[in-house]
Design a protein around this motif. Structure first.
Motif, PDB file in Angstrom:
ATOM      1  N   ASP A   1       0.847  -1.197   0.000  1.00 44.84           N
ATOM      2  CA  ASP A   1       0.000   0.000   0.000  1.00 44.84           C
ATOM      3  C   ASP A   1       0.881   1.245   0.000  1.00 44.84           C
ATOM      4  N   ASP A   2       0.266   2.415  -0.030  1.00 47.36           N
ATOM      5  CA  ASP A   2       1.026   3.663  -0.084  1.00 47.36           C
ATOM      6  C   ASP A   2       1.947   3.833   1.122  1.00 47.36           C
ATOM      7  N   LYS A   3       1.518   3.386   2.278  1.00 43.26           N
ATOM      8  CA  LYS A   3       2.355   3.486   3.479  1.00 43.26           C
ATOM      9  C   LYS A   3       3.657   2.702   3.281  1.00 43.26           C
ATOM     10  N   TYR A   4       3.553   1.506   2.717  1.00 42.20           N
ATOM     11  CA  TYR A   4       4.734   0.687   2.439  1.00 42.20           C
ATOM     12  C   TYR A   4       5.668   1.418   1.472  1.00 42.20           C
ATOM     13  N   TRP A   5       5.113   1.948   0.363  1.00 45.18           N
ATOM     14  CA  TRP A   5       5.956   2.616  -0.635  1.00 45.18           C
ATOM     15  C   TRP A   5       6.587   3.881  -0.067  1.00 45.18           C
ATOM     16  N   ASP A   6       5.882   4.590   0.820  1.00 46.37           N
ATOM     17  CA  ASP A   6       6.471   5.759   1.484  1.00 46.37           C
ATOM     18  C   ASP A   6       7.668   5.352   2.346  1.00 46.37           C
ATOM     19  N   THR A   7       7.552   4.222   3.024  1.00 41.90           N
ATOM     20  CA  THR A   7       8.657   3.707   3.830  1.00 41.90           C
ATOM     21  C   THR A   7       9.843   3.358   2.940  1.00 41.90           C
ATOM     22  N   VAL A   8       9.577   2.711   1.811  1.00 42.93           N
ATOM     23  CA  VAL A   8      10.646   2.360   0.869  1.00 42.93           C
ATOM     24  C   VAL A   8      11.390   3.616   0.429  1.00 42.93           C
ATOM     25  N   LEU A   9      10.656   4.632   0.017  1.00 41.44           N
ATOM     26  CA  LEU A   9      11.284   5.891  -0.412  1.00 41.44           C
ATOM     27  C   LEU A   9      12.141   6.498   0.695  1.00 41.44           C
ATOM     28  N   SER A  10      11.590   6.560   1.884  1.00 40.26           N
ATOM     29  CA  SER A  10      12.288   7.164   3.021  1.00 40.26           C
ATOM     30  C   SER A  10      13.576   6.412   3.353  1.00 40.26           C
ATOM     31  N   VAL A  11      13.517   5.097   3.383  1.00 39.62           N
ATOM     32  CA  VAL A  11      14.692   4.289   3.737  1.00 39.62           C
ATOM     33  C   VAL A  11      15.785   4.428   2.686  1.00 39.62           C
ATOM     34  N   PHE A  12      15.432   4.357   1.411  1.00 39.90           N
ATOM     35  CA  PHE A  12      16.443   4.488   0.362  1.00 39.90           C
ATOM     36  C   PHE A  12      17.105   5.868   0.395  1.00 39.90           C
ATOM     37  N   GLU A  13      16.311   6.923   0.568  1.00 40.84           N
ATOM     38  CA  GLU A  13      16.863   8.277   0.600  1.00 40.84           C
ATOM     39  C   GLU A  13      17.789   8.474   1.797  1.00 40.84           C
ATOM     40  N   SER A  14      17.373   8.010   2.956  1.00 37.58           N
ATOM     41  CA  SER A  14      18.194   8.147   4.159  1.00 37.58           C
ATOM     42  C   SER A  14      19.471   7.317   4.052  1.00 37.58           C
ATOM     43  N   CYS A  15      19.347   6.106   3.535  1.00 37.56           N
ATOM     44  CA  CYS A  15      20.510   5.225   3.382  1.00 37.56           C
ATOM     45  C   CYS A  15      21.543   5.872   2.459  1.00 37.56           C
ATOM     46  N   LYS A  16      21.086   6.429   1.360  1.00 36.02           N
ATOM     47  CA  LYS A  16      21.998   7.090   0.417  1.00 36.02           C
ATOM     48  C   LYS A  16      22.750   8.233   1.096  1.00 36.02           C
ATOM     49  N   LYS A  17      22.045   9.048   1.883  1.00 37.14           N
ATOM     50  CA  LYS A  17      22.687  10.163   2.586  1.00 37.14           C
ATOM     51  C   LYS A  17      23.729   9.671   3.589  1.00 37.14           C
TER      52      LYS A  17
END
Length: 196
Positions: free
Chosen positions: A162-178
């Protein structure tokens, strides 16, 4: 560029309820329709993006390890080329192995500390798990739950997409990259201050 379509399996499940007279309560057309097909297409595309984004994270780990062990790039070097191609980019070292070596370096050299190091470690594990789930799992749709990913990781698991899952995916990838960038920059500042 040509966009290709390859044969895939689609699984759609439905909970069917019967009336007292034994008649199906809903029109059977609700099992698969354009909305469900589009939802599954988006889920598969997003899963593919997780696979590609994980490859980018793996390349960040390779870059960190290359600089840590071989120093910054100054000029073509046969040893550097051999190390990169025959070890870092080969099947000898899996994503998991690169991640483990990276974490050992962080633990011993403290290029990032405390909660950031713990967060990065957790994020790398999560990303690796997502990659494995999409690479080996099955996207399906249930008329009650919606789109989900079924996969095996120690036991059978199901993740609702669901959208909550995809929001988590986006957040984790962005934070990990930083955090990976911060780790690399701190490593270069400490080990190779003249090159930074």
């Amino acid at each position: 560029m040509k966009e290709i379509e390859l044969p895939i399996t689609q699984t759609v499940s439905a909970t069917i309820q019967f009336t007292k007279e034994g008649i199906i309560d809903k029109d059977i057309g609700f099992i698969i329709n354009t909305e469900i097909q589009e939802s599954m297409r988006v889920a598969r595309n997003n899963g593919g993006k997780i696979l590609y984004a994980t490859t980018s994270i793996e390349q960040e780990l390779e870059s960190f390890l290359m600089t840590y062990f071989m120093g910054p790039f100054n000029e073509p070097d046969a040893r550097r080329h051999l190390f990169e191609n025959e070890l870092l980019k080969s099947t000898i070292m899996s994503f998991s192995s690169k991640k483990s070596l990276f974490i050992k370096i962080l633990n011993s050299k403290r290029f990032i500390k405390g909660s950031e190091k713990e967060q990065l470690t957790k994020q790398l594990n999560t990303i690796m798990n997502w990659r494995n789930a999409f690479a080996h799992g099955k996207v399906q749709h249930d008329t009650e739950k919606g789109c989900s990913l079924k996969y095996y990781s120690g036991n059978q698991k199901e993740q609702i997409l669901d959208d909550k899952y995809w929001d988590t995916v986006l957040s984790v990838f962005e934070s990990c990259k930083k955090l990976l960038t911060k780790s690399r920059d701190n490593m270069q500042r400490k080990l190779y201050p003249d090159s930074f």
